[in-house]
Design a protein around this motif. Structure first.
Motif, mmCIF file in Angstrom:
data_model
loop_
_atom_site.group_PDB
_atom_site.id
_atom_site.type_symbol
_atom_site.label_atom_id
_atom_site.label_comp_id
_atom_site.label_asym_id
_atom_site.label_seq_id
_atom_site.Cartn_x
_atom_site.Cartn_y
_atom_site.Cartn_z
ATOM 1 N N ASN A 27 0.822 -1.218 0.000
ATOM 2 C CA ASN A 27 0.000 0.000 0.000
ATOM 3 C C ASN A 27 0.853 1.263 0.000
ATOM 4 O OD1 ASN A 27 -2.289 -1.599 -0.037
ATOM 5 N ND2 ASN A 27 -2.511 -1.563 2.177
ATOM 6 N N GLY A 28 1.928 1.232 -0.789
ATOM 7 C CA GLY A 28 2.782 2.407 -0.945
ATOM 8 C C GLY A 28 3.894 2.541 0.070
ATOM 9 N N GLU A 29 3.954 1.653 1.031
ATOM 10 C CA GLU A 29 4.994 1.720 2.062
ATOM 11 C C GLU A 29 5.972 0.562 1.902
ATOM 12 O OE1 GLU A 29 5.242 4.156 4.432
ATOM 13 O OE2 GLU A 29 3.508 5.139 3.503
ATOM 14 N N GLU A 30 7.261 0.862 1.940
ATOM 15 C CA GLU A 30 8.281 -0.176 1.850
ATOM 16 C C GLU A 30 8.471 -0.817 3.220
ATOM 17 O OE1 GLU A 30 13.025 -0.692 0.736
ATOM 18 O OE2 GLU A 30 12.016 1.211 0.326
ATOM 19 N N ALA A 31 8.563 -2.141 3.229
ATOM 20 C CA ALA A 31 8.787 -2.864 4.481
ATOM 21 C C ALA A 31 9.722 -4.037 4.205
ATOM 22 C CB ALA A 31 7.477 -3.375 5.051
ATOM 23 N N THR A 32 10.754 -4.144 5.013
ATOM 24 C CA THR A 32 11.659 -5.285 4.936
ATOM 25 C C THR A 32 11.416 -6.128 6.178
ATOM 26 O OG1 THR A 32 13.273 -4.012 3.686
ATOM 27 C CG2 THR A 32 14.078 -5.997 4.787
ATOM 28 N N CYS A 63 -12.319 -19.290 -3.555
ATOM 29 C CA CYS A 63 -13.423 -18.381 -3.210
ATOM 30 C C CYS A 63 -13.135 -16.922 -3.526
ATOM 31 C CB CYS A 63 -13.807 -18.536 -1.746
ATOM 32 S SG CYS A 63 -12.619 -17.844 -0.576
ATOM 33 N N GLY A 64 -11.875 -16.521 -3.586
ATOM 34 C CA GLY A 64 -11.512 -15.156 -3.920
ATOM 35 C C GLY A 64 -11.580 -14.162 -2.771
ATOM 36 N N ALA A 65 -11.921 -14.593 -1.567
ATOM 37 C CA ALA A 65 -12.014 -13.670 -0.437
ATOM 38 C C ALA A 65 -10.657 -13.049 -0.103
ATOM 39 C CB ALA A 65 -12.577 -14.383 0.795
ATOM 40 N N CYS A 66 -9.581 -13.684 -0.519
ATOM 41 C CA CYS A 66 -8.230 -13.219 -0.201
ATOM 42 C C CYS A 66 -7.609 -12.410 -1.334
ATOM 43 C CB CYS A 66 -7.342 -14.417 0.108
ATOM 44 S SG CYS A 66 -7.078 -15.483 -1.335
ATOM 45 N N THR A 67 -8.377 -12.046 -2.355
ATOM 46 C CA THR A 67 -7.817 -11.380 -3.527
ATOM 47 C C THR A 67 -7.194 -10.034 -3.175
ATOM 48 O OG1 THR A 67 -9.478 -12.438 -4.920
ATOM 49 C CG2 THR A 67 -8.298 -10.561 -5.863
ATOM 50 N N VAL A 68 -5.949 -9.847 -3.609
ATOM 51 C CA VAL A 68 -5.236 -8.572 -3.516
ATOM 52 C C VAL A 68 -4.552 -8.352 -4.862
ATOM 53 C CG1 VAL A 68 -4.867 -8.732 -1.008
ATOM 54 C CG2 VAL A 68 -3.112 -9.586 -2.579
ATOM 55 N N LEU A 69 -3.966 -7.200 -5.033
ATOM 56 C CA LEU A 69 -3.226 -6.894 -6.255
ATOM 57 C C LEU A 69 -1.732 -7.002 -5.976
ATOM 58 C CD1 LEU A 69 -5.285 -3.750 -7.302
ATOM 59 C CD2 LEU A 69 -5.539 -6.083 -8.167
ATOM 60 N N VAL A 70 -1.030 -7.756 -6.789
ATOM 61 C CA VAL A 70 0.427 -7.865 -6.695
ATOM 62 C C VAL A 70 0.979 -7.393 -8.027
ATOM 63 C CG1 VAL A 70 2.401 -9.398 -6.399
ATOM 64 C CG2 VAL A 70 0.354 -9.745 -5.015
ATOM 65 N N GLY A 95 -5.478 -0.111 0.763
ATOM 66 C CA GLY A 95 -4.583 0.788 0.046
ATOM 67 C C GLY A 95 -5.162 1.382 -1.231
ATOM 68 N N LEU A 96 -6.399 1.068 -1.548
ATOM 69 C CA LEU A 96 -7.004 1.588 -2.779
ATOM 70 C C LEU A 96 -7.443 3.042 -2.649
ATOM 71 C CD1 LEU A 96 -9.160 -1.452 -3.944
ATOM 72 C CD2 LEU A 96 -7.027 -0.615 -4.958
ATOM 73 N N ALA A 97 -7.915 3.411 -1.489
ATOM 74 C CA ALA A 97 -8.408 4.779 -1.285
ATOM 75 C C ALA A 97 -7.250 5.769 -1.341
ATOM 76 C CB ALA A 97 -9.125 4.889 0.058
ATOM 77 N N ASP A 98 -7.571 6.994 -1.703
ATOM 78 C CA ASP A 98 -6.593 8.078 -1.713
ATOM 79 C C ASP A 98 -6.942 8.991 -0.545
ATOM 80 O OD1 ASP A 98 -4.661 9.933 -2.340
ATOM 81 O OD2 ASP A 98 -5.753 10.757 -4.065
ATOM 82 N N GLY A 99 -6.354 8.707 0.589
ATOM 83 C CA GLY A 99 -6.706 9.452 1.801
ATOM 84 C C GLY A 99 -8.140 9.148 2.187
ATOM 85 N N GLU A 100 -8.952 10.188 2.267
ATOM 86 C CA GLU A 100 -10.363 10.026 2.621
ATOM 87 C C GLU A 100 -11.241 9.749 1.400
ATOM 88 O OE1 GLU A 100 -11.660 9.952 5.809
ATOM 89 O OE2 GLU A 100 -9.531 9.932 6.351
#
Length: 186
Positions: A27-32, A63-70, A95-100
């Protein structure tokens, strides 16, 4: 023969590290982070990032309940090992929303009341966003006419239903889900 004598000349098994360090852009944040080799993207998102939008439904990719975008493509995160995604960009429903401001697909789901219990909704929304991208890139589906020229695929209700068929809704909100997606493409 003594059972201890049978194994006396065996070498001790080497200790294998079952963890690896990966970098994910969630969602736009880098994490190691260090992940167990058996941890799925779904488990990592929920347990390590606290992102609980994607749900563990069937745990078999059905079922697709776990669908995310990679990297912009929709995937069943319950089937994808996190260790294989080093450097990948992962977008969840959070992470789809742009702020509010909601993403247009999220807004359409709200306006069309395209949900009932809400369990499948995050996966439905991520799948719809990915599906819109696939159609825009010209990827055909089973119902796309074979004589369709290359380029974006027109999305009618049949095309949407076919492309969303990997996401199940036990409540039966399918008509409103299709309407919400149609609202976004109009």
């Amino acid at each position: 023969m003594d059972s201890l004598a049978l194994g006396a000349d065996l070498e001790p098994e080497p200790v294998v590290d079952e963890h690896s360090t990966v970098t994910l852009f969630v969602n736009g944040e880098e994490a190691t982070l260090t992940v167990d080799h058996r941890a799925t993207v779904l488990e990592t998102l929920r347990e390590r990032f606290g992102l609980t939008g994607a749900k563990k439904g069937c745990d078999h990719g059905q079922c697709g309940a776990c669908t995310v975008l990679v990297d912009g493509r929709r995937i069943n995160s319950c089937l994808l090992l996190a260790v294989t995604q080093d450097g990948a960009t992962v977008t969840t429903v959070e992470g789809l929303a742009d702020g509010e401001s909601l993403h247009p697909v999220q807004q359409a789901f709200v306006e069309r009341d395209a949900l009932q219990c809400g369990f499948c909704t995050p996966g439905q929304i991520c799948s719809a966003v990915g599906m819109l991208g696939e159609a825009a890139d010209g990827h055909p589906s089973h119902v796309t006419p074979p004589d369709t020229a290359t380029g974006p695929v027109a999305l009618d209700a049949d095309e949407i239903r076919e492309r969303m068929s990997g996401n199940l809704c036990r409540c039966g909100a399918y008509p409103r889900i299709v309407e919400a997606i149609e609202d976004v493409i109009e």
